[in-house]
Design a protein around this motif. Sequence first.
Motif, PDB file in Angstrom:
ATOM      1  N   ARG A 250      70.057 -19.443  -7.881  1.00 54.80           N
ATOM      2  CA  ARG A 250      69.090 -20.403  -7.306  1.00 54.80           C
ATOM      3  C   ARG A 250      69.548 -21.834  -7.553  1.00 54.80           C
ATOM      4  O   ARG A 250      69.350 -22.711  -6.717  1.00 54.80           O
ATOM      5  N   ARG A 253      72.246 -22.552  -5.070  1.00 52.66           N
ATOM      6  CA  ARG A 253      71.718 -22.658  -3.701  1.00 52.66           C
ATOM      7  C   ARG A 253      71.119 -24.045  -3.409  1.00 52.66           C
ATOM      8  O   ARG A 253      71.050 -24.445  -2.251  1.00 52.66           O
ATOM      9  N   GLN A 260      74.226 -16.590   0.136  1.00 46.62           N
ATOM     10  CA  GLN A 260      73.513 -15.324  -0.063  1.00 46.62           C
ATOM     11  C   GLN A 260      73.888 -14.726  -1.421  1.00 46.62           C
ATOM     12  O   GLN A 260      75.008 -14.912  -1.906  1.00 46.62           O
ATOM     13  N   THR A 285      62.390 -11.617  -6.503  1.00 47.07           N
ATOM     14  CA  THR A 285      63.135 -12.054  -5.316  1.00 47.07           C
ATOM     15  C   THR A 285      62.383 -11.758  -4.014  1.00 47.07           C
ATOM     16  O   THR A 285      62.934 -11.967  -2.934  1.00 47.07           O
ATOM     17  N   ASN A 287      60.386 -11.809  -0.707  1.00 48.64           N
ATOM     18  CA  ASN A 287      60.286 -12.827   0.358  1.00 48.64           C
ATOM     19  C   ASN A 287      61.467 -13.792   0.421  1.00 48.64           C
ATOM     20  O   ASN A 287      61.390 -14.792   1.126  1.00 48.64           O
ATOM     21  N   ASP A 288      62.504 -13.532  -0.298  1.00 45.70           N
ATOM     22  CA  ASP A 288      63.688 -14.400  -0.187  1.00 45.70           C
ATOM     23  C   ASP A 288      64.724 -13.636   0.633  1.00 45.70           C
ATOM     24  O   ASP A 288      65.367 -12.713   0.134  1.00 45.70           O
ATOM     25  N   ASN A 289      64.863 -14.011   1.902  1.00 43.78           N
ATOM     26  CA  ASN A 289      65.726 -13.170   2.737  1.00 43.78           C
ATOM     27  C   ASN A 289      67.217 -13.472   2.591  1.00 43.78           C
ATOM     28  O   ASN A 289      68.041 -12.886   3.266  1.00 43.78           O
ATOM     29  N   LEU A 290      67.557 -14.372   1.670  1.00 39.95           N
ATOM     30  CA  LEU A 290      68.987 -14.554   1.378  1.00 39.95           C
ATOM     31  C   LEU A 290      69.416 -13.754   0.147  1.00 39.95           C
ATOM     32  O   LEU A 290      70.578 -13.767  -0.240  1.00 39.95           O
ATOM     33  N   ILE A 291      68.468 -13.082  -0.491  1.00 41.42           N
ATOM     34  CA  ILE A 291      68.836 -12.213  -1.627  1.00 41.42           C
ATOM     35  C   ILE A 291      68.692 -10.758  -1.178  1.00 41.42           C
ATOM     36  O   ILE A 291      67.638 -10.338  -0.715  1.00 41.42           O
TER      37      ILE A 291
END
Length: 431
Positions: A250, A253, A260, A285, A287-291
Amino acid sequence: MLDLVDLGKRSFSAFRGIAPQEQLDEVLHLAQRLRGVRCLHLNATPYGGGVSELLRSGVPLLNDLGIVTDWKIIRGDQAFFQITKRLHNALQGAPGEFSESDKATYLAHSRLNANSLSEGDYDFIVVHDPQPAALPMIGGRKGARWVWRCHIDTSRPNPEAWEFLRPFLSSYDAAIFTLPEFIPPRFPISHVAIHSPAIDPLSPKNLPLPEELARHILEWIGVRLSRPLVTQISRFDPWKDPMGVIAAYRRVRERVPELQLAMVGSLALDDPEGWDVYREIRDATANDNLIHIFTNLVGVGNIEVNAFQALSNVVIQKSIREGFGLVVSEALWKGTPVVAGRAGGIPLQMPEGTGGILVDSVDECAEAVLHLLKHPREAHRLGEQGREHVRRHFLVPRLLLDFLHLLDSLVQEKPVEPRGLALASQPSASP
Ligand code: UDP
């Protein structure tokens, strides 16, 4: 009966041109001397984690070399594996208490498993890790010589756990550790060998995948390769610090917003704690669509792991305690740079920064990942150096060589009866 793990046939000669030739020659020389020796490897799970990885490659290769080798799994219920996972954690230094009832459960399972071994079937029995460690004390030596192979960092064990396990080890003839520092205090086995684990460069997990195929595999499971990718591949285990990986990611990022993270984890038969860690990661994690979180239970297996290791910009292995960490060598073998915790056997694989960057905290991890993402040429060079280091030191022929040296030294001390000679198959053509 203990479950016998079925394995295909492997040919030792296939390593020619891949592993150092002098290692191959020495293995063949020793194997010739040991032909017909009968050996059993015993552990707690046929899948998930480094030990099963080592045995899946090593056992068929030993058979090809004429060492008559079986791999069997001890049996245990949920209560047993909960105790042995606590024992595993406590031997790595975690707090933990063992009640009389815990000890009785461990002993009862050890007795049942020991009773399933027959007298005189093997010349050597190699027991992996603490789960089956009490067998020779409880059930007798069955006419074999016993070797305890400890894969974990037992340098600072929780004293209560160590005092429980220690008396069982006095029935062994030899022990193997990954590092001399791991030998616990007042260790009762005098013959100790130091062997580091190794990867099989020809297994589906490590063979060279054509890039287009690797890309297809990852895209198919939802990873967008137009964006940078960092990955950690590990059992879901607090010692692998998955929450630290997420925190470091994080932070990176904030500077690389399209980055990702893939967390690829396996759940093993002997690791009930994995489910709790898995849920914790999912909650952190959501709702985090990059994880991306993947497990072996949804079909993310060897080929997918191979593709992740080959195509990630950086592989992370942020362990806090680590026996060896095969995943580090696996990633380096694909030329991918690694950011890894300075723990246990990891620095052996990345001496003085070979292959990537060693870190001691979340901040350092974030900084190192960012640095490698921003300096792709340096990252590439580190990965290539790491690959050569793995080729020389951490491919499976070197592990077989260490193991045969140990068997040979035990045979020199006391010869084995030539009962297994007739069983040994012809080794494949010499490399
Ligand atoms: N592994 C896997 N799938 C996963 C997670 C791990 O196949 O989802 C494999 C990994 O590639 C490596 C082994 O499990 O071969 C883990 O070994 P390591 O020595 O790194 O750690 P251990 O699990 O033994 O602590």
